[in-house]
Design an enzyme around this catalytic site. Structure first.
Site, PDB file in Angstrom:
ATOM      1  N   ARG A  32      42.870 -62.819 -34.489  1.00 51.30           N
ATOM      2  CA  ARG A  32      43.846 -62.367 -33.487  1.00 51.30           C
ATOM      3  C   ARG A  32      43.459 -62.822 -32.080  1.00 51.30           C
ATOM      4  NH1 ARG A  32      45.549 -57.202 -30.784  1.00 51.30           N
ATOM      5  NH2 ARG A  32      47.828 -57.086 -30.946  1.00 51.30           N
ATOM      6  N   ILE A  58      52.583 -59.303 -28.072  1.00 52.97           N
ATOM      7  CA  ILE A  58      52.020 -59.386 -29.424  1.00 52.97           C
ATOM      8  C   ILE A  58      51.905 -57.944 -29.894  1.00 52.97           C
ATOM      9  CG2 ILE A  58      49.676 -59.546 -28.458  1.00 52.97           C
ATOM     10  CD1 ILE A  58      48.846 -61.046 -30.981  1.00 52.97           C
ATOM     11  N   SER A  59      52.506 -57.660 -31.042  1.00 51.90           N
ATOM     12  CA  SER A  59      52.652 -56.275 -31.483  1.00 51.90           C
ATOM     13  C   SER A  59      51.315 -55.604 -31.784  1.00 51.90           C
ATOM     14  CB  SER A  59      53.536 -56.213 -32.738  1.00 51.90           C
ATOM     15  OG  SER A  59      54.849 -56.609 -32.451  1.00 51.90           O
ATOM     16  N   GLN A  60      51.341 -54.288 -31.717  1.00 52.64           N
ATOM     17  CA  GLN A  60      50.198 -53.469 -32.115  1.00 52.64           C
ATOM     18  C   GLN A  60      49.824 -53.810 -33.559  1.00 52.64           C
ATOM     19  OE1 GLN A  60      51.317 -49.387 -32.355  1.00 52.64           O
ATOM     20  NE2 GLN A  60      49.271 -48.646 -32.890  1.00 52.64           N
TER      21      GLN A  60
END
Length: 211
Positions: A32, A58-60
């Site tokens: 990530r 950028i999503s959780q």
């Protein structure tokens, strides 16, 4: 805490809430830190959303895992993703399916995501510039569709591109708060379940919000 320790800690946290271990394993494999902005590198494995270019996010990680799990991928699927963003979710989908088509409206994000995925060696993905609310009919039907932006309603165009038995996961609600919906197509019927509240950037375009 270094990045390796942070990643392990995040995976332990996700395992308390995500039952599909294949999803967890795919997230362990995808770095990530390559998908976040340089200034947020120290938060790459924090369980929070992070800003990226063009006012997007950028999503959780938990939401990434939850949405991926909801698609019940087995490895043979053609998948459509609406909203490439950083490319992180696309990489997770590529780990778990046969082929992924992703549609992004921002050229910069599409180019950056493409570079990251090429660097990581993914060959089962394609990224297109376009109005994501219209999907990508050229690749239909899809056995799974994921929408990574909040919509005012479920676009009929996406339902039309969903294969019989296919799953669509999409945030639906206002510009600021949504419910994460899972829809399964069974002939002419749709079976819907609510996976809980969420918050995404707005899905804009013909079948979404106006800019």
């Amino acid at each position: 805490m270094d990045l390796d320790e942070a990643r392990k800690a995040l995976m332990r946290q996700l395992m308390d809430e995500i039952w599909d271990r294949r999803v967890i394993q795919s997230m362990e494999r995808v770095p990530r830190e390559l998908f976040v902005e340089p200034g947020d590198l120290h938060q790459a494995y924090a369980n929070i959303p992070l800003p990226i270019a063009q006012g997007q996010t950028i999503s959780q990680p938990f939401i990434v895992a939850l949405m991926t799990q909801a698609l019940s991928l087995k490895g043979h699927e053609e998948v459509l993703e609406i909203g490439t963003g950083s490319g992180y979710q696309l990489a997770i989908l590529a780990e778990l399916s046969r082929h992924v088509v992703s549609v992004e409206r921002f050229k910069l994000l599409a180019e950056q995501a493409g570079q990251r995925l090429k660097l990581l060696g993914y060959t089962n993905v394609e990224i297109h510039l376009g109005n994501g609310t219209l999907g990508w009919p050229q690749g239909a039907p899809y056995q799974a569709i994921m929408v990574t932006a909040g919509a005012p309603r479920v676009p009929q165009e996406l339902l039309d591109q969903l294969d019989d038995g296919g799953r669509l996961v999409i945030p639906v609600g206002s510009r600021f708060d949504q419910d994460l919906l899972l829809l399964t197509k069974k002939g002419d019927a749709l079976v819907q379940s609510n996976l809980g509240p969420c918050r995404f950037v707005p899905l804009t375009g013909k079948a979404g919000w106006s800019d």
